[in-house]
Design an enzyme around this catalytic site. Structure first.
Site, mmCIF file in Angstrom:
data_model
loop_
_atom_site.group_PDB
_atom_site.id
_atom_site.type_symbol
_atom_site.label_atom_id
_atom_site.label_comp_id
_atom_site.label_asym_id
_atom_site.label_seq_id
_atom_site.Cartn_x
_atom_site.Cartn_y
_atom_site.Cartn_z
ATOM 1 C CD GLU A 170 39.390 -15.705 61.508
ATOM 2 O OE1 GLU A 170 38.637 -15.717 62.493
ATOM 3 O OE2 GLU A 170 39.939 -14.679 61.094
ATOM 4 C CD GLU A 364 39.429 -11.945 58.184
ATOM 5 O OE1 GLU A 364 39.479 -11.557 59.381
ATOM 6 O OE2 GLU A 364 38.567 -12.726 57.761
HETATM 7 O O1 IFM Z 1 35.263 -9.771 61.781
HETATM 8 C C1 IFM Z 1 36.130 -10.852 61.933
HETATM 9 C C2 IFM Z 1 36.110 -11.728 60.711
HETATM 10 O O2 IFM Z 1 34.825 -12.178 60.419
HETATM 11 C C3 IFM Z 1 36.990 -12.940 60.933
HETATM 12 N N1 IFM Z 1 38.306 -12.540 61.355
HETATM 13 C C4 IFM Z 1 38.412 -11.605 62.440
HETATM 14 C C5 IFM Z 1 37.551 -10.390 62.161
HETATM 15 C C6 IFM Z 1 37.661 -9.386 63.327
HETATM 16 O O3 IFM Z 1 37.233 -9.963 64.508
#
Ligand code: IFM
Length: 459
Positions: A170, A364
């Site tokens: 990200e 994710e």
């Molecule tokens: O916890 C975070 C993760 O580190 C990166 N993506 C989003 C998740 C939730 O906010």
């Protein structure tokens, strides 16, 4: 409730897993030669993190990784995505490699493989060595070069047992929240710095991709968090312009140089409002655009925008004055994020259309809810999370049915953990963590996910 719908089954080769990140779970912040990261500094800065929480102990995974891997095996995970803490491997960012830091990941990888779980390594999930930030962090081109050196060092140690490498997690968050509005470490609030960081992060990815390949890596990718940006009113031209701007700042600024050979002209013009673009040197976009084998997608919720004179915009998107970010409509998670599985299908289909030819993986997806164990402490009935996951898995399946090349799904997260500026206040895990005792309690969603993996589908 979404989970009363028809059963769906995924392709036989579909990969099921879970994800975490180093600073969010490891703890052991000062052990075995680990140096300070920007998150150590930031979390110690008064007022930056909820209740002054830090990652000093977190889930103590550094010491409990064997039990955690045993739990992953019990759940039937095919793969586990974790990140490497750069300050463990190269504590001052530039000097010698710390073998003791690499030892931990060596043990973890062996433990995973010993349980038949394939590791997926993320090289940068936000914990930059503080000494590199002291030299300008991601606003300094050298950081990209040091990142490639660090990637090479990690590959040298783990490359014989790790097949899948992702460079960054990200970069939107690292650049815009870290340097643009200062909500994340290193806490700088300077739009020009944010755009310089975007470029140096992407360059770091490109240089690391080259370094990993030269060393023999077969599967290299990056994880981004693109958003399905939609107009509040589909018939409004002003809303369409707002969509184009926000899509540029969230999605195209990363995906076009990665997969289409360069930054879009409108995004370059937008950056010029805040900084020169001399830091984008001839040849950089070629490095950034070298082929990748996998694009990781982190999806949580959709975004709706409208074009409105006088709207303040969002400090997370520099230069969006005149854009109204429509408040998320219920149902919401504990983060206040809108739950909309169809947004995932739409996003995956759009990515498949706009950037064909690269396999995708959901690296994710998940939700925070205010979970509480029952009186006996052995059960956590997180039905809202099960509904969330069920809906999103159906959404992922719909995208596959529509022809999207989606290879796998990793739930965020295996464990409750340090949720950045929100500290331990938000629980994303399918496994509950009692931070006082470090006891792990698989939630109902963990048992449900175990069954999803066993059946290769939902319902
Ligand atoms: O916890 C975070 C993760 O580190 C990166 N993506 C989003 C998740 C939730 O906010």
């Amino acid at each position: 409730m979404t989970n009363s719908a028809e059963p769906v089954r995924f392709p036989d080769s579909f990969i099921w897993g879970a994800a975490t990140a180093s600073y969010q779970i490891e703890g052991a912040a000062r052990e075995d030669g680990r140096g300070p990261s920007i998150w150590d500094t930031f979390s110690r800065t008064p007022g930056k993190v909820h209740h002054g929480h830090t990652g000093d102990v977190a889930c103590d995974h550094y010491h409990r990784y064997r039990d955690d891997v045993a739990l992953m095996a019990e759940l039937g995970l095919h793969t586990y995505r974790f990140s490497i803490a750069w300050p463990r491997v190269r504590p001052d960012g530039t000097g010698p490699v710390n073998p003791y830091g690499l030892d931990f990941y060596d043990r973890l990888v062996d433990e995973l493989r010993g349980h038949g779980i394939e590791p997926i390594v993320t090289l940068y999930h936000w914990d930059l060595p503080q000494p590199l930030e002291d030299r300008g962090g991601w606003t300094n081109r050298e950081t990209a070069e040091f990142f490639a050196e660090y990637a090479r060092a990690v590959y040298t140690r783990l490359g014989d047992r790790v097949n899948t490498w992702t460079t960054l997690n990200e970069p939107w968050c690292s650049a815009y929240l870290g340097y643009g509005n200062g909500v994340h470490a290193p806490g700088r609030a300077d739009a020009g710095a944010a755009f310089q960081a975007v470029h140096h992060l992407l360059l770091g990815h490109g240089l690391a991709n080259q370094a990993l390949r030269a060393a023999g890596a077969s599967t290299v990718g990056i994880t981004v968090n693109p958003v399905a940006v939609s107009p509040a009113d589909p018939h409004s031209d002003a809303d369409a312009r707002a969509v184009h701007l926000v899509d540029g700042l969230q999605n195209r600024i990363f995906l076009d140089p990665l997969l289409r050979g360069g930054y879009p002209a409108d995004v370059l013009d937008h950056m010029r409002r805040f900084t020169g673009v001399e830091h984008i040197r001839d040849g950089d976009e070629k490095i950034i655009g070298e082929p990748i084998d996998l694009l990781g997608i982190n999806y949580y919720s959709p975004t709706y925008v409208a074009g409105r004179d006088g709207a303040p915009g969002s400090d997370a998107y520099p230069g969006t004055e005149g854009v109204e970010f429509v408040p998320p409509a219920p149902p919401l998670t504990d983060m206040g994020w809108q739950i909309q599985p169809s947004g995932m299908t739409a996003l995956l289909e759009k990515l498949g259309r706009d950037y064909p030819g690269v396999p995708l993986m959901i690296t994710e997806n998940g939700a925070a809810f205010p979970d509480q164990p029952d009186a006996g402490g052995d059960q956590v009935a997180d039905t809202s999370r099960i509904d969330y996951l069920d809906g999103h898995l159906r959404a992922a399946h719909a995208a596959i049915t529509a022809g999207v090349d989606l290879r796998g799904y990793l739930v965020w997260s295996l464990l409750d953990n340090f949720e950045w500026a929100l500290g331990y206040a938000k629980r994303f895990g399918i496994v509950y963590v009692d931070y006082l005792t470090q006891r792990r309690v698989p939630k109902a969603s963990a048992r449900w996910y175990q069954e999803v993996i066993r059946r290769n589908g939902v319902g």
